[in-house]
Design a protein around this motif. Structure first.
Motif, PDB file in Angstrom:
ATOM      1  N   GLY A  95       4.484  -1.964  -5.622  1.00  0.00           N
ATOM      2  CA  GLY A  95       3.177  -2.580  -5.784  1.00  0.00           C
ATOM      3  C   GLY A  95       2.994  -3.130  -7.174  1.00  0.00           C
ATOM      4  N   ALA A 111       6.532  -6.427  -0.646  1.00  0.00           N
ATOM      5  CA  ALA A 111       5.518  -5.395  -0.409  1.00  0.00           C
ATOM      6  C   ALA A 111       5.463  -5.029   1.074  1.00  0.00           C
ATOM      7  CB  ALA A 111       4.152  -5.874  -0.896  1.00  0.00           C
ATOM      8  N   ASN A 115       6.639  -1.286   2.067  1.00  0.00           N
ATOM      9  CA  ASN A 115       5.484  -0.432   2.348  1.00  0.00           C
ATOM     10  C   ASN A 115       5.128  -0.326   3.819  1.00  0.00           C
ATOM     11  OD1 ASN A 115       5.350  -0.250  -0.429  1.00  0.00           O
ATOM     12  ND2 ASN A 115       3.644  -1.679  -0.633  1.00  0.00           N
ATOM     13  N   SER A 142      -2.180   5.089   0.106  1.00  0.00           N
ATOM     14  CA  SER A 142      -2.820   4.872  -1.177  1.00  0.00           C
ATOM     15  C   SER A 142      -4.298   4.731  -0.884  1.00  0.00           C
ATOM     16  CB  SER A 142      -2.308   3.586  -1.839  1.00  0.00           C
ATOM     17  OG  SER A 142      -3.127   3.211  -2.934  1.00  0.00           O
ATOM     18  N   MET A 152      -4.682  -7.406  -5.784  1.00  0.00           N
ATOM     19  CA  MET A 152      -3.626  -6.607  -5.156  1.00  0.00           C
ATOM     20  C   MET A 152      -3.439  -7.009  -3.691  1.00  0.00           C
ATOM     21  SD  MET A 152      -4.278  -2.740  -6.603  1.00  0.00           S
ATOM     22  CE  MET A 152      -4.670  -2.439  -8.320  1.00  0.00           C
ATOM     23  N   TYR A 155      -0.170  -5.649  -1.942  1.00  0.00           N
ATOM     24  CA  TYR A 155      -0.147  -4.183  -1.906  1.00  0.00           C
ATOM     25  C   TYR A 155      -1.192  -3.646  -0.939  1.00  0.00           C
ATOM     26  CZ  TYR A 155      -0.133   0.636  -3.676  1.00  0.00           C
ATOM     27  OH  TYR A 155      -0.045   2.009  -3.793  1.00  0.00           O
ATOM     28  N   SER A 158      -0.337  -4.447   2.754  1.00  0.00           N
ATOM     29  CA  SER A 158       0.768  -3.635   3.274  1.00  0.00           C
ATOM     30  C   SER A 158       0.341  -2.190   3.501  1.00  0.00           C
ATOM     31  CB  SER A 158       1.958  -3.688   2.323  1.00  0.00           C
ATOM     32  OG  SER A 158       1.662  -3.104   1.059  1.00  0.00           O
ATOM     33  N   LYS A 159      -0.530  -1.667   2.642  1.00  0.00           N
ATOM     34  CA  LYS A 159      -0.985  -0.290   2.811  1.00  0.00           C
ATOM     35  C   LYS A 159      -1.979  -0.165   3.961  1.00  0.00           C
ATOM     36  CE  LYS A 159       1.420   1.815  -0.340  1.00  0.00           C
ATOM     37  NZ  LYS A 159       2.385   2.884   0.033  1.00  0.00           N
TER      38      LYS A 159
END
Length: 251
Positions: A95, A111, A115, A142, A152, A155, A158-159
């Protein structure tokens, strides 16, 4: 330290450092046989040396989780060695902070590949073994998987994908005895945070987050939560999303 995982077969990605290393060491300390993987071969071997276990109890292997074939091979290897798998911990992640206009095709793809794709590949390959053992998957997401966050995009997206995968697998395989849960860390003292260094173009007012604690978490704090959700003490937790963030997403 008790032996909650005595003779359990545990697979940990991202085990070369940070939360992954702390998680692998915690499982080993509680009696598990641990198969440690990471792109960093030297780092993952150092993790295994810290365990001071026999070669049949701890394994270090290099793995690029962005490769479906490599993930399937790694799961096949641990199953061949130990006759199956009881716990899969998807800890590996990447990330950073980057404005939307500065995000690259390669950054977005990486990412997603690490992830989201990696946990999918490993979960898919491990699931037949986990059904047989009535095992557990723990995904490390996260707090970025629970909320939006400026700068972000790759990131956070993807999370969120990994959060959706966690809940979907919990529903799909819960009646077959497999539990799928997630830990959502807040700020934690790991080298991973180096990817989140700020530059002069970042508006701090858009990324500020409050915490009820004055200090950052330690990797061992996350390892403890991961091991709890993987243990029989959490036998009725399935699809659980545990925030371990000092209160940053509480309000």
């Amino acid at each position: 330290m008790n032996n909650r995982f005595e003779n359990k077969r545990v697979f940990v990605s991202g085990a070369a450092s940070g939360m992954g290393r702390a998680t692998a060491l915690r499982f080993a300390a509680e009696g598990a046989r641990v198969y440690c993987v990471d792109l960093d071969q030297d780092g993952v071997e150092a993790t295994v040396r810290k365990m001071e276990r026999g070669s049949d109890e701890a394994v270090a292997a290099r793995l690029d989780v962005t490769s479906g074939d490599a993930c399937r091979s790694a799961i096949a290897d641990v199953s061949a060695r130990w006759g199956g798998i009881d716990v899969l911990c998807n800890v590996a992640g990447v990330g950073g902070i980057r404005a939307l206009g500065e995000e690259t095709d390669e950054g977005w793809a990486l990412a997603m590949a690490v992830n989201a794709n990696g946990p999918f590949y490993l979960s898919q390959a491990a699931m037949p073994h986990l059904v047989e053992s009535r095992g557990v998957i723990i995904n490390v997401i996260s707090t970025a998987g629970l909320q939006g966050q400026a700068y972000m995009s790759s990131y956070v997206a993807s999370k969120h994908a990994l959060l959706g995968l966690t809940r979907t697998l919990a529903l799909e395989f819960g009646r077959q005895g497999v539990r799928v849960n997630a830990v959502c860390p807040g700020g934690t003292k790991t080298a991973f945070l180096q990817g989140f260094q700020l530059d002069d173009n970042i508006d701090m007012g858009l990324i500020a987050r409050t915490s009820l604690l004055d200090e950052m978490a330690e990797p061992e704090d996350m390892a403890a939560s991961i091991c709890f959700l993987a243990s029989a003490e959490a036998r009725f937790a399935n699809g659980a999303i545990l925030s371990v963030d000092g209160g940053s997403v509480a309000g």
